[in-house]
Design a protein around this motif. Structure first.
Motif, PDB file in Angstrom:
ATOM      1  N   LEU A  72      35.204  40.838  42.123  1.00  0.00           N
ATOM      2  CA  LEU A  72      36.196  39.943  41.535  1.00  0.00           C
ATOM      3  C   LEU A  72      35.674  39.195  40.315  1.00  0.00           C
ATOM      4  O   LEU A  72      36.446  38.528  39.624  1.00  0.00           O
ATOM      5  CB  LEU A  72      36.663  38.929  42.583  1.00  0.00           C
ATOM      6  CG  LEU A  72      37.436  39.492  43.771  1.00  0.00           C
ATOM      7  CD1 LEU A  72      37.635  38.423  44.830  1.00  0.00           C
ATOM      8  CD2 LEU A  72      38.791  40.032  43.312  1.00  0.00           C
ATOM      9  N   ILE A  73      34.378  39.286  40.069  1.00  0.00           N
ATOM     10  CA  ILE A  73      33.785  38.494  38.986  1.00  0.00           C
ATOM     11  C   ILE A  73      34.383  38.844  37.622  1.00  0.00           C
ATOM     12  O   ILE A  73      34.749  37.940  36.848  1.00  0.00           O
ATOM     13  CB  ILE A  73      32.256  38.665  38.985  1.00  0.00           C
ATOM     14  CG1 ILE A  73      31.664  38.024  40.250  1.00  0.00           C
ATOM     15  CG2 ILE A  73      31.639  38.050  37.742  1.00  0.00           C
ATOM     16  CD1 ILE A  73      30.176  38.248  40.420  1.00  0.00           C
ATOM     17  N   ALA A  79      40.372  37.428  33.324  1.00  0.00           N
ATOM     18  CA  ALA A  79      41.772  37.185  33.688  1.00  0.00           C
ATOM     19  C   ALA A  79      41.780  36.230  34.880  1.00  0.00           C
ATOM     20  O   ALA A  79      42.049  36.636  36.018  1.00  0.00           O
ATOM     21  CB  ALA A  79      42.489  38.500  34.021  1.00  0.00           C
ATOM     22  N   PRO A  80      41.445  34.963  34.634  1.00  0.00           N
ATOM     23  CA  PRO A  80      41.206  34.030  35.739  1.00  0.00           C
ATOM     24  C   PRO A  80      42.396  33.838  36.671  1.00  0.00           C
ATOM     25  O   PRO A  80      42.215  33.737  37.885  1.00  0.00           O
ATOM     26  CB  PRO A  80      40.832  32.714  35.029  1.00  0.00           C
ATOM     27  CG  PRO A  80      41.270  32.879  33.611  1.00  0.00           C
ATOM     28  CD  PRO A  80      41.215  34.331  33.322  1.00  0.00           C
ATOM     29  N   LEU A  81      43.610  33.791  36.109  1.00  0.00           N
ATOM     30  CA  LEU A  81      44.776  33.586  36.963  1.00  0.00           C
ATOM     31  C   LEU A  81      44.933  34.752  37.936  1.00  0.00           C
ATOM     32  O   LEU A  81      45.176  34.547  39.140  1.00  0.00           O
ATOM     33  CB  LEU A  81      46.031  33.429  36.111  1.00  0.00           C
ATOM     34  CG  LEU A  81      47.340  33.212  36.892  1.00  0.00           C
ATOM     35  CD1 LEU A  81      47.251  31.967  37.760  1.00  0.00           C
ATOM     36  CD2 LEU A  81      48.526  33.123  35.930  1.00  0.00           C
ATOM     37  N   VAL A  84      42.178  34.515  40.620  1.00  0.00           N
ATOM     38  CA  VAL A  84      42.436  33.480  41.627  1.00  0.00           C
ATOM     39  C   VAL A  84      43.527  33.924  42.594  1.00  0.00           C
ATOM     40  O   VAL A  84      43.435  33.719  43.806  1.00  0.00           O
ATOM     41  CB  VAL A  84      42.809  32.153  40.939  1.00  0.00           C
ATOM     42  CG1 VAL A  84      43.338  31.140  41.951  1.00  0.00           C
ATOM     43  CG2 VAL A  84      41.597  31.573  40.216  1.00  0.00           C
ATOM     44  N   LEU A  85      44.571  34.541  42.073  1.00  0.00           N
ATOM     45  CA  LEU A  85      45.646  35.035  42.943  1.00  0.00           C
ATOM     46  C   LEU A  85      45.134  36.117  43.892  1.00  0.00           C
ATOM     47  O   LEU A  85      45.528  36.156  45.074  1.00  0.00           O
ATOM     48  CB  LEU A  85      46.804  35.572  42.101  1.00  0.00           C
ATOM     49  CG  LEU A  85      47.608  34.520  41.330  1.00  0.00           C
ATOM     50  CD1 LEU A  85      48.663  35.193  40.454  1.00  0.00           C
ATOM     51  CD2 LEU A  85      48.266  33.534  42.288  1.00  0.00           C
ATOM     52  N   LEU A  86      44.267  37.000  43.407  1.00  0.00           N
ATOM     53  CA  LEU A  86      43.702  38.034  44.275  1.00  0.00           C
ATOM     54  C   LEU A  86      42.836  37.411  45.371  1.00  0.00           C
ATOM     55  O   LEU A  86      42.846  37.869  46.521  1.00  0.00           O
ATOM     56  CB  LEU A  86      42.887  39.025  43.451  1.00  0.00           C
ATOM     57  CG  LEU A  86      43.671  40.100  42.706  1.00  0.00           C
ATOM     58  CD1 LEU A  86      42.732  40.970  41.876  1.00  0.00           C
ATOM     59  CD2 LEU A  86      44.460  40.968  43.690  1.00  0.00           C
TER      60      LEU A  86
END
Length: 338
Positions: A72-73, A79-81, A84-86
């Motif tokens: 996830l890094i 694509a931070p949003l 975070v959702l993932l």
């Protein structure tokens, strides 16, 4: 359940917590609080000893499950949003898996991978690798300590198996997983900002998420804050007693004494109105607070200021978790009426 059997289990839990804490500091593990927390979880979840040959297998399981956070890094960085959702969706699925009778240890490791590892890697990839390494070493030490205490305080062959926890229904499991995810996410977002400061907060939030999943909402809302405050008081008492004579063996003995006081209540050797989740959360929180205070002392930081800030954050996340439990419970009731 016979009193003698409960005494053995209380002694096993207390000795395992104290031994793993002293050993992790004695050999200088990178994150010394991980081993005792994992040891407490293993002893609380299992009444039978894990074979020593399972230690490398569990270490590999740690590397595989915690390594999921490494994937996830790139998303959290670019694509931070979406990242975070993932993480939120992953936590929801893992907590739901645990509520539906899944392996509790695997669920804990996956949650740590999705939160601690991902947050550390978003800040510094080397830091994430060091946390994964610390988790694997901590698991090896935890399995070794549980094997030793099971050898000394062995479970009788004819001991009754622990009753299986009642599994919630499909819809109930979804609501419990949702509230557990909402408890953990704020700590994860804070850790994205400063992982070195808020990493213990993630461990506490994960503990709160588990505690919220094992009890009804109203009871959990009262116990979340209570277990945190009691852990803070016990940590202060142990630190004050340790300051009289600073030595690793005294650290071991004081933690053993206080852990035994809690383990006796967990095993119902002393009457308590709180359930097992309360005392497991209290013990793990106390170990985190003590371990971090010792590390602050070694690093030359202001121990008392750091402890006050850390305990304040723990209480704040506990209050937030309590409010979230009540809110989710009311929303569930409102949805049920529609």
């Amino acid at each position: 359940m016979p009193i003698e059997l409960r005494r053995r289990r209380a002694l096993r839990l207390a000795w395992g917590a104290a031994l793993s804490l002293a050993a992790s500091f004695g050999i200088g593990l990178p994150v010394p609080v991980l081993a005792p927390v994992l040891c407490v979880l293993l002893l609380a979840m299992r009444n039978r000893a894990l074979p020593l040959r399972m230690a490398p297998v569990l270490a590999l399981l740690v590397l595989a499950s915690c390594g999921s956070g490494l994937l996830l890094i790139p998303l959290l960085r670019h694509a931070p949003l979406t990242g975070v959702l993932l993480v939120a969706v992953g936590l929801l699925l893992v907590f739901r898996y645990a509520q539906r009778g899944g392996n509790g240890l695997l669920a804990n490791l996956l949650v740590i991978g999705l939160t601690m590892i991902a947050a550390a890697g978003a800040h510094d990839f080397t830091l994430a690798l060091s946390v994964v390494e610390a988790m694997a070493k901590g698991m090896l030490l935890a399995v070794l300590c549980t094997w030793l205490v099971h050898g000394v305080f062995a479970e009788p062959p004819d001991a009754p198996a622990a009753p299986a926890a009642p599994q919630p229904g499909e819809r109930e499991a979804g609501w419990i997983a949702l509230r557990a995810m909402l408890i953990v996410m704020p700590a994860f977002l804070l850790a994205l900002i400063a992982p070195d400061r808020f990493m213990p907060l993630i461990m506490k939030a994960v503990s709160l998420g588990q505690q919220a999943g094992e009890t009804d909402a109203r009871q959990a809302a009262r116990e979340l804050v209570g277990s945190t405050l009691l852990a803070g008081v016990l940590a202060i008492l142990v630190w004050g007693a340790l300051s009289l004579f600073v030595h690793l063996w005294m650290f071991f003995l004081w933690v053993l004494l206080v852990a035994l006081w809690q383990a006796r209540r967990l095993q119902r050797l002393v009457a308590s109105r709180h359930g097992p989740a309360f005392w497991v959360s209290c013990l793990t929180t106390m170990l985190i607070l003590l371990g971090q205070s010792v590390q602050d002392s070694v690093a030359g930081q202001d121990v008392y200021r750091a402890f006050a800030v850390r305990l304040g954050l723990f209480v704040m996340v506990s209050l937030y978790a309590s409010a979230m439990l009540v809110w989710i419970d009311r929303r569930r009731g409102a949805v049920g009426l529609l």
